[in-house]
Write a protein that holds these residues in place. Structure first.
Motif, PDB file in Angstrom:
ATOM      1  N   HIS A 251       1.050 -15.696 -97.033  1.00  0.00           N
ATOM      2  CA  HIS A 251      -0.152 -15.970 -97.816  1.00  0.00           C
ATOM      3  C   HIS A 251      -1.230 -16.575 -96.925  1.00  0.00           C
ATOM      4  O   HIS A 251      -1.024 -16.806 -95.726  1.00  0.00           O
ATOM      5  CB  HIS A 251       0.161 -16.914 -98.980  1.00  0.00           C
ATOM      6  N   GLY A 252      -2.383 -16.851 -97.499  1.00  0.00           N
ATOM      7  CA  GLY A 252      -3.494 -17.434 -96.756  1.00  0.00           C
ATOM      8  C   GLY A 252      -3.231 -18.881 -96.370  1.00  0.00           C
ATOM      9  O   GLY A 252      -2.465 -19.587 -97.028  1.00  0.00           O
ATOM     10  N   TYR A 253      -3.907 -19.308 -95.304  1.00  0.00           N
ATOM     11  CA  TYR A 253      -3.684 -20.665 -94.776  1.00  0.00           C
ATOM     12  C   TYR A 253      -4.069 -21.751 -95.781  1.00  0.00           C
ATOM     13  O   TYR A 253      -3.579 -22.880 -95.702  1.00  0.00           O
ATOM     14  CB  TYR A 253      -4.483 -20.864 -93.489  1.00  0.00           C
ATOM     15  N   ASP A 254      -4.937 -21.404 -96.744  1.00  0.00           N
ATOM     16  CA  ASP A 254      -5.408 -22.395 -97.717  1.00  0.00           C
ATOM     17  C   ASP A 254      -4.764 -22.227 -99.095  1.00  0.00           C
ATOM     18  O   ASP A 254      -5.224 -22.804-100.077  1.00  0.00           O
ATOM     19  CB  ASP A 254      -6.935 -22.318 -97.846  1.00  0.00           C
ATOM     20  N   GLN A 255      -3.695 -21.453 -99.175  1.00  0.00           N
ATOM     21  CA  GLN A 255      -3.059 -21.173-100.468  1.00  0.00           C
ATOM     22  C   GLN A 255      -1.713 -21.874-100.635  1.00  0.00           C
ATOM     23  O   GLN A 255      -1.006 -21.631-101.615  1.00  0.00           O
ATOM     24  CB  GLN A 255      -2.884 -19.647-100.641  1.00  0.00           C
ATOM     25  N   GLN A 256      -1.356 -22.738 -99.727  1.00  0.00           N
ATOM     26  CA  GLN A 256      -0.033 -23.366 -99.705  1.00  0.00           C
ATOM     27  C   GLN A 256       0.321 -24.023-101.041  1.00  0.00           C
ATOM     28  O   GLN A 256       1.375 -23.739-101.629  1.00  0.00           O
ATOM     29  CB  GLN A 256       0.030 -24.409 -98.589  1.00  0.00           C
ATOM     30  N   GLN A 257      -0.524 -24.915-101.517  1.00  0.00           N
ATOM     31  CA  GLN A 257      -0.193 -25.675-102.721  1.00  0.00           C
ATOM     32  C   GLN A 257      -0.091 -24.781-103.943  1.00  0.00           C
ATOM     33  O   GLN A 257       0.812 -24.929-104.774  1.00  0.00           O
ATOM     34  CB  GLN A 257      -1.226 -26.784-102.938  1.00  0.00           C
ATOM     35  N   THR A 273       6.968 -24.393 -97.450  1.00  0.00           N
ATOM     36  CA  THR A 273       5.961 -23.603 -96.748  1.00  0.00           C
ATOM     37  C   THR A 273       6.107 -23.828 -95.249  1.00  0.00           C
ATOM     38  O   THR A 273       6.306 -24.953 -94.792  1.00  0.00           O
ATOM     39  CB  THR A 273       4.548 -23.967 -97.218  1.00  0.00           C
ATOM     40  N   HIS A 274       6.013 -22.741 -94.488  1.00  0.00           N
ATOM     41  CA  HIS A 274       6.268 -22.752 -93.050  1.00  0.00           C
ATOM     42  C   HIS A 274       4.983 -22.407 -92.295  1.00  0.00           C
ATOM     43  O   HIS A 274       4.197 -21.569 -92.745  1.00  0.00           O
ATOM     44  CB  HIS A 274       7.364 -21.740 -92.706  1.00  0.00           C
ATOM     45  N   GLU A 275       4.804 -23.010 -91.127  1.00  0.00           N
ATOM     46  CA  GLU A 275       3.579 -22.831 -90.352  1.00  0.00           C
ATOM     47  C   GLU A 275       3.688 -21.685 -89.358  1.00  0.00           C
ATOM     48  O   GLU A 275       4.755 -21.416 -88.799  1.00  0.00           O
ATOM     49  CB  GLU A 275       3.245 -24.127 -89.596  1.00  0.00           C
ATOM     50  N   ASP A 276       2.537 -21.018 -89.122  1.00  0.00           N
ATOM     51  CA  ASP A 276       2.489 -19.914 -88.163  1.00  0.00           C
ATOM     52  C   ASP A 276       2.226 -20.448 -86.751  1.00  0.00           C
ATOM     53  O   ASP A 276       2.275 -21.660 -86.494  1.00  0.00           O
ATOM     54  CB  ASP A 276       1.442 -18.876 -88.586  1.00  0.00           C
ATOM     55  N   LEU A 277       1.929 -19.541 -85.820  1.00  0.00           N
ATOM     56  CA  LEU A 277       1.735 -19.908 -84.425  1.00  0.00           C
ATOM     57  C   LEU A 277       0.555 -20.856 -84.212  1.00  0.00           C
ATOM     58  O   LEU A 277       0.506 -21.600 -83.236  1.00  0.00           O
ATOM     59  CB  LEU A 277       1.513 -18.641 -83.584  1.00  0.00           C
ATOM     60  N   SER A 278      -0.408 -20.818 -85.136  1.00  0.00           N
ATOM     61  CA  SER A 278      -1.586 -21.682 -85.049  1.00  0.00           C
ATOM     62  C   SER A 278      -1.433 -22.948 -85.877  1.00  0.00           C
ATOM     63  O   SER A 278      -2.409 -23.650 -86.132  1.00  0.00           O
ATOM     64  CB  SER A 278      -2.828 -20.912 -85.501  1.00  0.00           C
ATOM     65  N   ALA A 279      -0.211 -23.219 -86.338  1.00  0.00           N
ATOM     66  CA  ALA A 279       0.092 -24.399 -87.165  1.00  0.00           C
ATOM     67  C   ALA A 279      -0.601 -24.355 -88.518  1.00  0.00           C
ATOM     68  O   ALA A 279      -0.880 -25.392 -89.118  1.00  0.00           O
ATOM     69  CB  ALA A 279      -0.243 -25.686 -86.418  1.00  0.00           C
ATOM     70  N   ASN A 280      -0.871 -23.132 -89.005  1.00  0.00           N
ATOM     71  CA  ASN A 280      -1.419 -22.960 -90.355  1.00  0.00           C
ATOM     72  C   ASN A 280      -0.293 -22.650 -91.333  1.00  0.00           C
ATOM     73  O   ASN A 280       0.619 -21.880 -90.999  1.00  0.00           O
ATOM     74  CB  ASN A 280      -2.435 -21.808 -90.388  1.00  0.00           C
TER      75      ASN A 280
END
Length: 291
Positions: A251-257, A273-280
Motif C-alpha cells: 500500500h501507499g506510504y501514508d496508508q499504514q493506519q 506494517t513493514h517498512e520498505d528500502l526507504s523506511a516507508n
C-alpha cells in the motif's frame, strides 16, 4: 574511391555516443548517464562491461539509428523498462510492456515477508491477486518449488506477459487465471494470499510525474482515496484463507493506519506494517485465525 567517400564522417564511437546521449538526457531524467548506457547496450545487444572495454568501438549505422530512436522516446518520458522490454526483480529478468506495471524494488518486500511465512520443504497454496507481469507469483513459485501458486488478473494482456515470464523462467508450479479479484477463484485453503493492488487516489499529483504517466491506470488507481481495492481484498480473502493463513498487501506510504484498521475490521490478528528500502510503511500483514 570517390571524393564523397573521403568526406563521409565515420560513425561515432561508443564513448562519443554516451557523451552525446548524456547531454540530451540530463534535463529529462535523474540518471542520464545510466539511462544512456542501458539504452546503448540494448541497441548493441551487449552488456555494460562491453562499453567499458571498447569505448572506441563504432556501432553500425542501424545500431546508432536504433539508439537514437530510443533516446528520443526517453526524452519524451517513456520509461526505460518499456524501451528495453525488461526489468529485474529478485535478481531475475522479467519481460514487461505498457500493459503491466514496472516492477519496483520496494515490492520485493512482499517476497521477503513471504519467505518468512512459508515453511521450507512443505507444500503450500499461494494466491497472487492482480499479478500483472507475474513477478510475485513466479518469484514465489521458483523460491518454493514445493508450493502451488495461483495468480489472477483482470487484464488478459497482463496475463499474456505473465505467462511468457513463467515460461521463460521455467516456473512450472504457477498457474494463471483471468479473474477480477476473487470472481473466478475457487480455492478456500490458501496458506498465503499476496497482492500489490491499485492504491493511488485518482487526484494524486504523483500520477502526472515520472514513469507512472505511462503505466496502466487501472493497475494504479483505486476509489475511496485509493483504499477500495484493499478493503475488498481484506474482506474477501477471509473466505479463501485457511485457519492460520496470512494476507500480505502492499500500500501507499501514508496508508499504514487506515490499512491496519481495515485488517482489524475484518478480524485479522497480529496485524503488522513493514517498512520498505526507504523506511516507508509499505506492506501490511495479518493472520486469519477466527476464534
Amino acid at each position: 574511391m570517390t571524393e564523397q567517400h573521403h568526406l563521409q564522417q565515420p560513425e561515432p564511437t561508443l564513448a562519443e555516443l554516451i557523451e552525446q546521449a548524456h547531454r540530451r538526457l540530463q534535463d529529462q531524467t535523474e540518471s542520464p548517464l545510466l539511462d544512456a548506457e542501458i539504452l546503448l547496450c540494448h541497441s548493441l545487444g551487449k552488456t555494460r562491461s562491453f562499453l567499458r572495454a571498447w569505448p572506441e568501438h563504432r556501432p553500425s549505422p542501424a545500431q546508432r539509428l536504433h539508439f537514437d530512436e530510443l533516446l528520443e522516446k526517453r526524452q519524451q518520458g517513456m520509461p526505460i523498462a518499456y524501451l528495453t522490454g525488461y526489468r529485474e526483480f529478485w535478481s531475475r529478468e522479467f519481460k514487461v510492456n505498457s500493459d503491466v506495471l514496472i516492477p519496483r524494488p520496494d515490492t520485493e518486500l512482499l517476497v521477503e515477508l513471504a519467505l518468512t511465512l512459508l515453511k521450507p520443504e512443505l507444500p503450500a497454496n499461494v494466491l497472487d491477486l492482480g499479478t500483472g507481469s507475474g513477478i510475485l507469483a513466479i518469484t514465489l513459485g521458483l523460491e518454493f518449488p514445493w508450493a502451488k501458486v495461483q495468480a489472477c488478473d483482470v487484464s488478459e494482456a497482463a496475463l499474456k506477459i505473465a505467462r511468457l515470464n513463467a515460461e521463460r523462467l521455467d516456473a512450472r508450479n504457477v498457474s494463471f487465471i483471468h479473474s477480477h479479484w476473487f470472481d473466478h477463484i475457487t480455492g478456500h485453503d490458501f496458506d498465503l494470499i499476496i497482492s500489490n493492488p491499485p492504491y493511488i487516489a485518482k487526484d494524486d499529483p504523483h500520477l502526472q510525474r515520472g514513469d507512472v504517466r505511462f503505466e496502466p491506470q487501472t493497475a494504479l488507481i483505486s476509489a475511496d482515496s485509493g483504499l477500495k481495492d484493499i478493503e475488498t481484498l481484506a474482506n474477501q480473502s477471509r473466505n479463501h484463507l485457511k485457519q492460520g493463513g496470512s494476507l500480505l498487501i502492499e500500500h501507499g506510504y501514508d496508508q499504514q493506519q487506515t490499512v491496519q484498521a481495515i485488517f482489524r475490521k475484518y478480524g485479522y490478528c497480529q496485524t503488522t506494517t513493514h517498512e520498505d528500502l526507504s523506511a516507508n510503511p509499505r506492506v501490511t500483514s495479518g493472520l486469519w485465525s477466527p476464534s
